[in-house]
Design an enzyme around this catalytic site. Structure first.
Site, PDB file in Angstrom:
ATOM      1  N   GLY A 136      33.015  42.595  -0.865  1.00  0.00           N
ATOM      2  CA  GLY A 136      32.425  42.994  -2.136  1.00  0.00           C
ATOM      3  C   GLY A 136      31.085  42.318  -2.336  1.00  0.00           C
ATOM      4  O   GLY A 136      30.849  41.224  -1.821  1.00  0.00           O
ATOM      5  N   HIS A 174      30.225  38.907 -11.687  1.00  0.00           N
ATOM      6  CA  HIS A 174      28.858  38.540 -11.295  1.00  0.00           C
ATOM      7  C   HIS A 174      27.813  39.213 -12.172  1.00  0.00           C
ATOM      8  O   HIS A 174      26.684  38.744 -12.266  1.00  0.00           O
ATOM      9  CB  HIS A 174      28.572  38.927  -9.835  1.00  0.00           C
ATOM     10  CG  HIS A 174      29.164  37.996  -8.845  1.00  0.00           C
ATOM     11  ND1 HIS A 174      28.752  36.699  -8.703  1.00  0.00           N
ATOM     12  CD2 HIS A 174      30.145  38.172  -7.922  1.00  0.00           C
ATOM     13  CE1 HIS A 174      29.450  36.122  -7.749  1.00  0.00           C
ATOM     14  NE2 HIS A 174      30.300  36.994  -7.261  1.00  0.00           N
ATOM     15  N   CYS A 196      33.470  33.908  -2.023  1.00  0.00           N
ATOM     16  CA  CYS A 196      32.297  34.556  -2.604  1.00  0.00           C
ATOM     17  C   CYS A 196      31.131  34.410  -1.637  1.00  0.00           C
ATOM     18  O   CYS A 196      30.877  33.314  -1.142  1.00  0.00           O
ATOM     19  CB  CYS A 196      31.956  33.915  -3.949  1.00  0.00           C
ATOM     20  SG  CYS A 196      30.545  34.694  -4.775  1.00  0.00           S
ATOM     21  N   LEU A 197      30.430  35.505  -1.377  1.00  0.00           N
ATOM     22  CA  LEU A 197      29.298  35.457  -0.456  1.00  0.00           C
ATOM     23  C   LEU A 197      28.172  34.573  -0.986  1.00  0.00           C
ATOM     24  O   LEU A 197      27.355  34.093  -0.204  1.00  0.00           O
ATOM     25  CB  LEU A 197      28.774  36.876  -0.181  1.00  0.00           C
ATOM     26  CG  LEU A 197      29.742  37.791   0.565  1.00  0.00           C
ATOM     27  CD1 LEU A 197      29.144  39.181   0.722  1.00  0.00           C
ATOM     28  CD2 LEU A 197      30.117  37.208   1.912  1.00  0.00           C
ATOM     29  N   HIS A 250      36.326  40.265  -9.555  1.00  0.00           N
ATOM     30  CA  HIS A 250      35.420  39.216  -9.076  1.00  0.00           C
ATOM     31  C   HIS A 250      33.969  39.706  -9.097  1.00  0.00           C
ATOM     32  O   HIS A 250      33.080  39.012  -9.589  1.00  0.00           O
ATOM     33  CB  HIS A 250      35.822  38.802  -7.649  1.00  0.00           C
ATOM     34  CG  HIS A 250      34.923  37.791  -7.029  1.00  0.00           C
ATOM     35  ND1 HIS A 250      35.200  36.448  -7.058  1.00  0.00           N
ATOM     36  CD2 HIS A 250      33.755  37.912  -6.373  1.00  0.00           C
ATOM     37  CE1 HIS A 250      34.226  35.792  -6.437  1.00  0.00           C
ATOM     38  NE2 HIS A 250      33.341  36.666  -6.006  1.00  0.00           N
ATOM     39  N   GLU A 251      33.718  40.900  -8.580  1.00  0.00           N
ATOM     40  CA  GLU A 251      32.345  41.404  -8.514  1.00  0.00           C
ATOM     41  C   GLU A 251      31.795  41.735  -9.899  1.00  0.00           C
ATOM     42  O   GLU A 251      30.633  41.456 -10.172  1.00  0.00           O
ATOM     43  CB  GLU A 251      32.261  42.619  -7.588  1.00  0.00           C
ATOM     44  CG  GLU A 251      32.606  42.330  -6.141  1.00  0.00           C
ATOM     45  CD  GLU A 251      31.875  41.150  -5.521  1.00  0.00           C
ATOM     46  OE1 GLU A 251      30.722  40.864  -5.901  1.00  0.00           O
ATOM     47  OE2 GLU A 251      32.461  40.496  -4.640  1.00  0.00           O
ATOM     48  N   GLN A 294      23.623  39.503  -6.730  1.00  0.00           N
ATOM     49  CA  GLN A 294      23.744  38.561  -5.607  1.00  0.00           C
ATOM     50  C   GLN A 294      22.634  38.785  -4.584  1.00  0.00           C
ATOM     51  O   GLN A 294      22.392  37.922  -3.744  1.00  0.00           O
ATOM     52  CB  GLN A 294      25.103  38.704  -4.919  1.00  0.00           C
ATOM     53  CG  GLN A 294      26.255  38.186  -5.762  1.00  0.00           C
ATOM     54  CD  GLN A 294      27.555  38.372  -5.023  1.00  0.00           C
ATOM     55  OE1 GLN A 294      28.177  39.428  -5.107  1.00  0.00           O
ATOM     56  NE2 GLN A 294      27.965  37.348  -4.288  1.00  0.00           N
TER      57      GLN A 294
END
Length: 138
Positions: free
Chosen positions: A46, A137, A91-92, A133-134, A51
């Site tokens: 994701g 952000h 998380c990226l 989660h996304e 991000q």
């Protein structure tokens, strides 16, 4: 397609509020393609637009094993939550960190697709966790 730079915590740009996408353009579609390619390359499941330093309400997700089912959510909004489950999340933007998080087990989400058409999906388990989660952000 181009790979985009993924911002890493504590970069202050990650805290900027994303704005709604009012018109789907060729640029919007290209951003979605670039985000999907970047997510796969990372590798992740994701990625939210902020991000990659684009403050727009767009999320891409693909939880398939073979990277064959990318999903794009424009202006996503969770409209219903059910149950609760603890998941390990990564998380990226926070490489190599994993933490347990409580999330709704099932969510209903409404968004626009790349043609500007509204859709709703009900997601559970890993997909529900990833969506939550996304969206966090944004």
């Amino acid at each position: 397609m181009a790979l985009l730079e993924i911002l890493c915590f504590p970069d202050p740009r990650l805290r900027k509020k994303a704005t709604a996408i009012n018109t789907i353009t060729a640029k919007t579609r290209q951003l979605a393609e670039d985000m999907i390619e970047t997510m796969y390359d990372a590798p992740g499941i994701g990625l939210a637009a902020n991000q990659v330093n684009v403050q727009q309400r767009m999320v891409v997700i693909d939880i398939s094993e073979d990277k064959s089912a990318p999903m794009v959510f424009i202006n996503p909004e969770i409209i219903e939550k059910q149950g609760e489950r603890e998941y390990e999340e990564g998380c990226l933007s926070v490489p190599e960190a994993h933490e347990m998080a409580m999330r709704a087990d099932t969510v209903k989400v409404k968004a626009l697709d790349l043609d500007g058409e509204p859709f709703e999906i009900e997601a559970e388990a890993l997909l529900a966790t990833c969506i939550q989660h996304e969206i966090d952000h944004l």
